[in-house]
Structure formats: C-alpha cells, structure tokens
Design a protein around this motif. Sequence first.
Motif, short mmCIF file in Angstrom:
data_model
loop_
_atom_site.label_atom_id
_atom_site.label_comp_id
_atom_site.label_asym_id
_atom_site.label_seq_id
_atom_site.Cartn_x
_atom_site.Cartn_y
_atom_site.Cartn_z
N ALA A 325 0.83 -1.20 0.00
CA ALA A 325 0.00 0.00 0.00
C ALA A 325 0.87 1.25 0.00
O ALA A 325 0.59 2.23 -0.70
CB ALA A 325 -0.93 0.00 1.20
N ALA A 326 1.94 1.23 0.79
CA ALA A 326 2.84 2.38 0.82
C ALA A 326 3.59 2.51 -0.50
O ALA A 326 3.84 3.62 -0.98
CB ALA A 326 3.83 2.24 1.98
N SER A 332 0.74 6.97 -6.89
CA SER A 332 -0.34 7.93 -6.69
C SER A 332 0.16 9.36 -6.80
O SER A 332 -0.60 10.27 -7.16
CB SER A 332 -1.00 7.72 -5.33
OG SER A 332 -0.20 8.20 -4.27
N LEU A 333 1.43 9.58 -6.50
CA LEU A 333 1.99 10.92 -6.63
C LEU A 333 1.93 11.41 -8.08
O LEU A 333 1.83 12.60 -8.34
CB LEU A 333 3.46 10.93 -6.17
CG LEU A 333 3.74 10.63 -4.71
CD1 LEU A 333 5.24 10.53 -4.48
CD2 LEU A 333 3.15 11.71 -3.83
N MET A 387 -8.30 7.76 -7.18
CA MET A 387 -8.40 7.66 -5.73
C MET A 387 -9.24 6.48 -5.27
O MET A 387 -9.37 6.24 -4.07
CB MET A 387 -8.98 8.96 -5.16
CG MET A 387 -8.07 10.16 -5.40
SD MET A 387 -8.74 11.71 -4.77
CE MET A 387 -7.44 12.85 -5.24
N PHE A 388 -9.80 5.72 -6.22
CA PHE A 388 -10.62 4.57 -5.85
C PHE A 388 -9.76 3.35 -5.57
O PHE A 388 -8.81 3.07 -6.30
CB PHE A 388 -11.61 4.24 -6.98
CG PHE A 388 -12.92 4.94 -6.87
CD1 PHE A 388 -14.05 4.28 -6.41
CD2 PHE A 388 -13.04 6.27 -7.21
CE1 PHE A 388 -15.26 4.92 -6.30
CE2 PHE A 388 -14.25 6.93 -7.11
CZ PHE A 388 -15.37 6.25 -6.66
N PRO A 389 -10.08 2.56 -4.52
CA PRO A 389 -9.42 1.26 -4.33
C PRO A 389 -9.84 0.32 -5.46
O PRO A 389 -11.04 0.21 -5.76
CB PRO A 389 -9.94 0.79 -2.97
CG PRO A 389 -11.21 1.56 -2.75
CD PRO A 389 -11.04 2.88 -3.46
N THR A 390 -8.89 -0.31 -6.13
CA THR A 390 -9.20 -1.08 -7.33
C THR A 390 -9.84 -2.42 -7.04
O THR A 390 -10.50 -2.99 -7.91
CB THR A 390 -7.91 -1.31 -8.15
OG1 THR A 390 -6.93 -1.96 -7.33
CG2 THR A 390 -7.34 0.02 -8.64
N ASP A 399 -5.15 -2.91 1.31
CA ASP A 399 -5.65 -2.73 -0.05
C ASP A 399 -6.13 -1.33 -0.33
O ASP A 399 -6.59 -1.02 -1.42
CB ASP A 399 -6.81 -3.70 -0.30
CG ASP A 399 -6.39 -5.15 -0.18
OD1 ASP A 399 -5.26 -5.47 -0.60
OD2 ASP A 399 -7.18 -5.95 0.34
N MET A 400 -6.02 -0.45 0.66
CA MET A 400 -6.53 0.91 0.52
C MET A 400 -5.72 1.69 -0.50
O MET A 400 -4.51 1.48 -0.66
CB MET A 400 -6.49 1.60 1.89
CG MET A 400 -7.00 3.02 1.88
SD MET A 400 -8.73 3.11 1.35
CE MET A 400 -8.96 4.88 1.30
N ASN A 401 -6.40 2.61 -1.20
CA ASN A 401 -5.73 3.54 -2.11
C ASN A 401 -5.46 4.83 -1.34
O ASN A 401 -6.39 5.55 -0.98
CB ASN A 401 -6.61 3.81 -3.33
CG ASN A 401 -5.92 4.63 -4.39
OD1 ASN A 401 -4.99 5.39 -4.10
ND2 ASN A 401 -6.38 4.52 -5.63
#
Length: 461
Positions: A325-326, A332-333, A387-390, A399-401
Amino acid sequence: MGYKQELKRQYSTPQVFAVAFSIMGLVPSIASTLAFSLPAGPVGMVWGWFTASIFILLVGLAMADLASAMPTAGGLYWWTHYFAGVKYKNPLSFLIGYSNTLGLIGGICSVDYTLALMILSCVSISRDDGWSASRGVIYAVYVGLVLLHGICAALSGRIMPKIQTACIYINVSLVIATVIALPVGKVTRGEALNPGSYVFQHVDNETGWPTGWAFMLAWLAPIWSIGSFDSCVHMSEEAMHAAKAVPLGIIWSAGSACVLGFLTLSVMAATMDPNAWAFSRDGALPFSTFFRHISKRIQYQPVRMICGLVVACLILGLLCLINNAATNALFSLFVASNYLSWGTPIFCRLVWGQERFHPGEFYTGRLSKPIAWIAVVYLLFGVVLSMFPTGGPNPSPADMNYTIVINGFVWVGCMAYYFLFARHWFTGPRMTVDDNSSTNSESGAYNSVVSSGGPMNAKAE
C-alpha cells in the motif's frame, strides 16, 4: 515572454517527441499496469485503453494549443498565472507549480521502481529456484537506478538528443517484437489464437465493483502509461523552434501511444490464457536561489536541481520498505498531481483568459474550446478515478488507495504554506531578461506579451 535563454537549444522536433515517447516505454508500461485492466477482461484491456487514450489525446491537443502559443519551461503554472483571474493567479500558480513538481518526482520514482522490479524479476526467473527479492533488495536496486539516471541527466546533456532518438527505435522495436512473437509462439506450440469475439467482446469482473465501474478502473492502465507528454512542455527552452516542436511532440507521443498500445493489447488478448527546474527559477521552491543555478562547465545543465531530485526520489523510495500500500503511494503521486496540473491552466484559459489567448503556429481552431472543455472534464474524472481502491469497496488497510492522503497532504500543505508565508513574496513567474529586474510577470513580461500582439511576437522568450 520575459525569460533570457539559459538552457542550450539542441532538441529537434523528433527528439522532443522522443523524450515523452521513451518515458512512456509502451511495452514495459503495459506489462507493469496489466493488473489494473486484467480484472475487467479483454474488453477492459483493449477498449479501456482505446477510450481512455482518446480522452488523453484530447488533453494533449488542448495542451498543444497553449504550448505553441506560449512555449516556456514553466508551462503549466506559467499558463495558470497568465490566464487566471487577478485574485486567483498567485495561489493557483503556486499550487500548480508544487503539484506538477511532485508529479514529476513521482514519475521518476514510479519508473525507476518499476524498472527495479523488472530487473529483479529477470533474476528470479533465471535462477529458477524460487528466489524472491526482499524489500531491502528492491530498494537497493531502486537507489542504484536513481543515482545512475541522475548522473546520466547531469553529464550526458551533449549526447542526450541522440540517446532519445535511439529510444524511438528501441521502443517501436519492442512493440513490433511483441506483436510478432506472441502469436508466433502460441501457434508454434500448436495452440489456436483466441477469436475476435473473445478479444473485443469478452467481459470479466474480478473486482468487488459493478461491471461498468470495473471497466472504468481499467482506464488506470493508460492513465499510468500515457502520462509523460507534458515533459515536452518542460523541454521548451531546449527545443529548436519550440512553438512547433513542443506541440507536435505532445500530439505524436499521445497519438502513438493510443494506436500502438491498442495494437499491443489486442495481440496480448488474442494470445493470453482465458523539466522542475523552471518553478525553482521563479523563486517558489525552498532554496530556489541555490537550485536554479545552471552549470556552464557541465554542458548548461541544472546540475544542482538534478541532485535535489535524486535526493527527493531516494527519500520517497523508502516507502517501498513498508508494504504494498505504501509502495503504491509512489504511483499515486504521479497521476493525481499531474492531472490537477494539466487541467488547471486549461480551465483558467476557458474561464478567465480566452481574450488573452493568442494562437501559435499549432492551433485546433474552432474545435479548440470544445476540446479544452472535454479535457478539463476528463482530467477531473481521472483525479477522482485515481483515488478509488481497485479491488472493491470496503478495502482493508493493506488494499486501501492512499492517493487522497498523499496528494491531499501536499495540496493542503502547499496552500497553507502559501497563505502563511509565500503570499508575501511570491508574485508568479519573473522576468529574467534583465538580471537586475524583479518585475513580476503581470507588470512586466505579460504586458510586453499582450502589447506586442501575443507571445509569438515578443522579442524575448
């Protein structure tokens, strides 16, 4: 446009295109983003790529209009300041400068981290003993790649245009090799190719979301992959005939990614088993006076800024030592920050600055405004989508986005920094034609641009 020439102009139009096209690296990018499209099946892979890439191409056209009219390395935040309303131009350009800088850093991190994984995957396959790289080993390879690329950026400026030209042939060759080797390999093994009905019509849904939204999430693959054409804008002050080279580089790179990506993914479905430097120059980044220095001894390269980017990438790369996740935060950046940066100047032109827009050599004519509005809507949708968890709703912490957390922290922190401190001294892009001038762009460079009938008629770039 108020800036004196500091960088060396040595990139032709094909070489400007090559910069963006080589960063995209279609085949490895497609391979590394399949996880986003595979859950939606072949339709998600093939048509998800095609539909999203059409919208991305429209964004490229809207950006090309601006790039031809006002080619400058500051690009996105410069245009934002130029077009935005008087009350909003300073804070908005400050936000976009930071957001775009973060997006560029995120792009370096994601590309080098993906390359590290691919290298280590090759090692694992060759050993054939079940070995898998630890997070520490992955980070060590990542560090080596970032340092290597930093050295190349600083020292190979003279031959970099030729390297970029070679990258065109390498990337096209990879596409050709892929679309030939996969079918030949399957037929050689005595297996039939999947029928067209499977390639272009078969739908899967391996997520917890409704099927329609699973298809939309497949757009993340082209969103991640076709995300570097703004690098052409940042090459504006190194390009020969920038008013033509930059917009063509944008369109060629986005257009070729659309066509070649669609071809590559169609074949895969048939064969598978069912330039931050400019913001620093204008005094906005911390230690800007230090970082904006251009080394005349090392081929007119912003060596200090390159070193600063390397350090930032090494620090952000530490995220990969935590968990998946990290690690995904590195990616995500890239998307949300860049999409905000791309959309804001286009929006500002439409809302506040249409009368100040003077077309350059490249212009989409009557379609310019409709294309720009479609681009803005798509980019806003892309920010939300990223930004949605896939995997589905109600994700676990693993599993979080975390896109909203990472980018939200940067955006909120940037605005807090501006209103607490930077608003007292940040006045937007500064003229550098006269080294002793501290005139801001609104009272100096912009007035000279407007009074001369447009940016392309101004004597100073």
